[in-house]
Design a protein around this motif. Structure first.
Motif, mmCIF file in Angstrom:
data_model
loop_
_atom_site.group_PDB
_atom_site.id
_atom_site.type_symbol
_atom_site.label_atom_id
_atom_site.label_comp_id
_atom_site.label_asym_id
_atom_site.label_seq_id
_atom_site.Cartn_x
_atom_site.Cartn_y
_atom_site.Cartn_z
ATOM 1 N N TYR A 1 -32.089 -24.321 16.177
ATOM 2 C CA TYR A 1 -32.855 -24.633 17.625
ATOM 3 C C TYR A 1 -34.380 -23.108 17.847
ATOM 4 O O TYR A 1 -34.808 -24.079 18.422
ATOM 5 C CB TYR A 1 -31.477 -23.738 19.256
ATOM 6 N N ARG B 1 -29.592 -30.626 20.665
ATOM 7 C CA ARG B 1 -29.241 -30.297 19.379
ATOM 8 C C ARG B 1 -28.728 -29.214 19.313
ATOM 9 O O ARG B 1 -28.470 -28.959 18.133
ATOM 10 C CB ARG B 1 -31.048 -30.652 19.042
ATOM 11 N N LEU B 2 -28.346 -28.238 19.685
ATOM 12 C CA LEU B 2 -27.726 -27.241 20.041
ATOM 13 C C LEU B 2 -26.061 -27.678 18.840
ATOM 14 O O LEU B 2 -25.742 -27.456 18.250
ATOM 15 C CB LEU B 2 -27.083 -26.531 21.229
#
Length: 466
Positions: free
Chosen positions: A281, A449-450
């Motif tokens: 990330y 998105r993690l």
């Protein structure tokens, strides 16, 4: 009001809501009719016999003495506390998480008992959801999870399940009874309990100084112990009040296989997943620090070597914390896992010779910098003690049901702080690990998105360790 309760009320502001929550997913029984969710809602509002915990609110006037003692409401406005919601099209999990993010961002009304529940229907796959939040001054995350578990049954045919606020109160000690009898403020009973507690821990705390000196010498003599000083990252900044929540489940067996093959623990593998996710990330955001990031990880006091009478005396519900090197400077996932496992073992070894009370005191010292985060400029101009908080709350090992509806997910929703813009909390559930990530909406863009990076990190570990 005990100081431990007051602390969370005093620390709360618009930018820092101090409630903990949970998002549960349920699959209705096969024979459920079209009004099943409404029937659940009616069960949630079915009685005035409310657990005293869910009647508590700060005393009036809220702004003056509301952090000093509790009072109790005789009646509960269920239309306010238990709300019925439906999702907009296309009625996916994404819309549910967006709604949860908004609900978790708002402060609880201190003129009412400090809890809310949202019963949510309309998911396109036929499931429904329940989001509940309770102020941290009333209950901690582990106790909240246990109370929620008490409201469910292992019997899919049971029809007598009640929500947490309608659960009968368990036996309280005499000080609690005195406090309730005097409107929530019992100075004599409180003073007595504090004096007794002080006498009980004086000997343990007296031994903390030499123990701390020993730990310091070990830290100076080697690089094995991860200290409370981490590199600055985009997560370790002042935050705003809006939140974003992301959640997903993983099969525990996948994590267990990696742990067994690599001769590490499941917690080590989970931390390696977090490490890989944070690394990817931050690379996406051109923000990966050169130095390795660290995590603050709560640990059970059962790690004490030898156990014995001391462990039994203090019980098994207290936790200390360790700081673990996440090895985010390492490109290879297998290498990160090895370094994480070694760092975790060393931290637990250091604490192994301390009593439970000394572990609590030493843990408090490691977290002390968090107390100064409200001071203007402190977060901006100092190094964080750690970069992220990763908590693992044990959950049920069997399938659970609420009046026939099978629980299909239980995602913790925790607290973000100045200097700690994300918080990752996990809980186990009948073969699955449910992960909840809460973050500052302004500071942590595209938080979801993690979740993708967590899956990528686990897949990389599976490839390395088969």
């Amino acid at each position: 009001m005990p100081p431990t309760d007051s602390m969370f009320l005093l620390a709360e502001s618009r930018e820092h809501p101090m409630h903990v929550g949970g998002l549960q997913l349920f699959e209705p029984p096969a024979d459920a009719g079209p009004n099943f969710v409404r029937e659940v809602l009616e069960r949630y509002r079915s009685s005035d016999n409310v657990n005293p915990l869910f009647r508590k609110r700060p005393a009036e006037p809220v702004g003056a003495v509301g952090s000093t003692w509790w009072t109790h409401d005789e009646s509960i406005d269920f239309d306010y506390h238990v709300r019925h919601s439906a999702l907009p099209e296309p009625r996916r999990i994404r819309e549910l998480l967006q709604a949860t993010s908004l609900w978790h961002s708002s402060l609880l009304d201190r003129h009412r008992p400090l809890w809310e529940c949202h019963v949510v229907e309309g998911l396109q796959d036929g499931r429904f959801a329940v989001y509940t939040k309770v102020h941290h001054s009333l209950i901690d995350g582990v106790s909240a999870a246990r109370l929620m578990q008490r409201s469910l049954s292992t019997d899919p045919d049971a029809d007598d399940c009640l929500p947490p606020w309608l659960q009968p109160a368990r036996k309280r000690d005499k000080a609690d009874d005195d406090a309730a009898a005097t409107g929530g403020f019992a100075p004599l009973a409180l003073a007595k309990s504090l004096v007794g507690a002080a006498g009980g821990v004086a000997g343990d705390l007296a031994g903390l100084l030499p123990a701390s000196a020993r730990i310091a010498m070990e830290a100076i003599g080697s690089n094995d112990l991860t200290l409370p000083r981490a590199p600055r990252t985009m997560f370790n900044v002042p935050i705003g009040g809006a939140r974003r929540f992301a959640a997903q489940s993983w099969e525990i067996e996948r994590i267990r296989r990696v742990a067994k093959s690599s001769a590490t623990t499941m917690n080590d593998v989970v931390l390696a997943m977090v490490s890989g996710a944070l690394r990817d990330y931050l690379i996406e955001n051109n923000a990966l620090p050169d130095d390795p990031m660290t995590a603050m990880v709560p640990v059970s006091l059962s790690l004490r070597s030898g156990g014995g009478a001391d462990g039994g005396r203090d019980g098994g519900n207290q936790v200390g914390v360790i700081i673990v090197n996440l090895a985010t400077d390492r490109e290879n996932g297998s290498t990160r896992l090895e370094e994480i496992a070694y760092s975790s073992r060393q931290a637990k070894r250091i604490l192994g010779d301390l009593t439970p009370t000394q572990i609590l005191a030493f843990s408090a010292l490691q977290m002390l910098p968090l107390a100064f985060t409200p001071v203007p400029g402190f977060v901006k101009y100092t190094h964080p003690p750690f970069n992220v908080i990763v908590s693992n709350v044990p959950g049920p090992s069997e399938e659970l049901y609420f009046n026939g509806a099978r629980m299909d997910g239980s995602y913790p929703v925790s607290i973000a702080l100045d200097g700690q813009a994300i918080n990752i909390t996990l809980t186990s559930r009948a073969g699955y690990l449910d992960v909840g990530i809460i973050g500052c909406r302004r500071t942590v863009p595209h938080l979801q998105r993690l979740l993708l990076h967590l899956e990528s990190a686990l897949s990389e570990l599976e490839t390395s360790w088969g």
